[in-house]
Design a protein around this motif. Sequence first.
Motif: not given
Length: 290
Positions: A9-32
């Motif tokens: 992350v770097d504080g920009s809106e594109p990196s916030l979208r990356a956080v959303d995507w990563a959170a969904d993917e981590a939940a799908l995989r069951g990983v931290p």
Amino acid sequence: MTLPMVVGVDGSEPSLRAVDWAADEAALRGVPLRVVYASLWERYEGTSIAEDLAEPDEQVMAEDIVDAAARRARRRRPELDVSVEVLAEEPEYALVRESRGASVLVTGTRGRSGLAEALLGSVSLIVAGHAQCPMVVVRGNHDNQARTGTHGRIVVGVGEKPAGSAAVSFAFDEARRRGVQLEAVRAWRWPAHETTDHPLMAGEPARLHEQQAVEALHAALQDAPADVESRHRTVEGHTRSVLVDASRDADLLVVGAKRRPGHYGLQLGRVAHGVLHHSACPVAIVPERA
């Protein structure tokens, strides 16, 4: 050992979208989920947010960025185990190193306007050329929200050596987790310098090249898991353009990138480079060992 999903992350809106995507993917995989901010302090720009605090301004800014990203991830996925890290070093080096201990590395595009986001930032591009794990660059929207999958389709570009492709295996795994269809795409072209003198090409000069594309797709899908719906499609045209077109109604575009031991230059082919700049959906770059 369970490898975490890592998001830069770097504080920009594109990196916030990356956080959303990563959170969904981590939940799908069951990983931290591990949230990482990396930068050399002297390269910070903009107004200080900590003029009256005892800590260095840049350190406070960095901690604020990762903490805000972590809160966002927890709001989106309350069940997720989220950790943060601030690294005072070049982000390119830090993220490549992080990739050695990650299941997937996630970044956004870099830019604060639609025009700036049209092309990929240099950090994500360099990391994509060196990451040791699959890397996802989140593209496709120009607001501060990552959309959940709406097309029900993952697309994988099939390359010259489809058998045993890490990119194809990754794409199948993603389709299985999401319960969506996988479409394997292979572009083909009839080289302009060829003639119709070859007996296999007489009368139908494009047929041989199309047939080779079909055979490559069959090889890629020969070990397709029974629990994943898959289809294949051949398209005449430049591979980059074909895959960018396919990305317009896909939730994820997957391509491979060769990794050659001992080679220190950017290990990112023209196709991967092109789709990273122009895809309409998130792009997964999967290392293919030479």
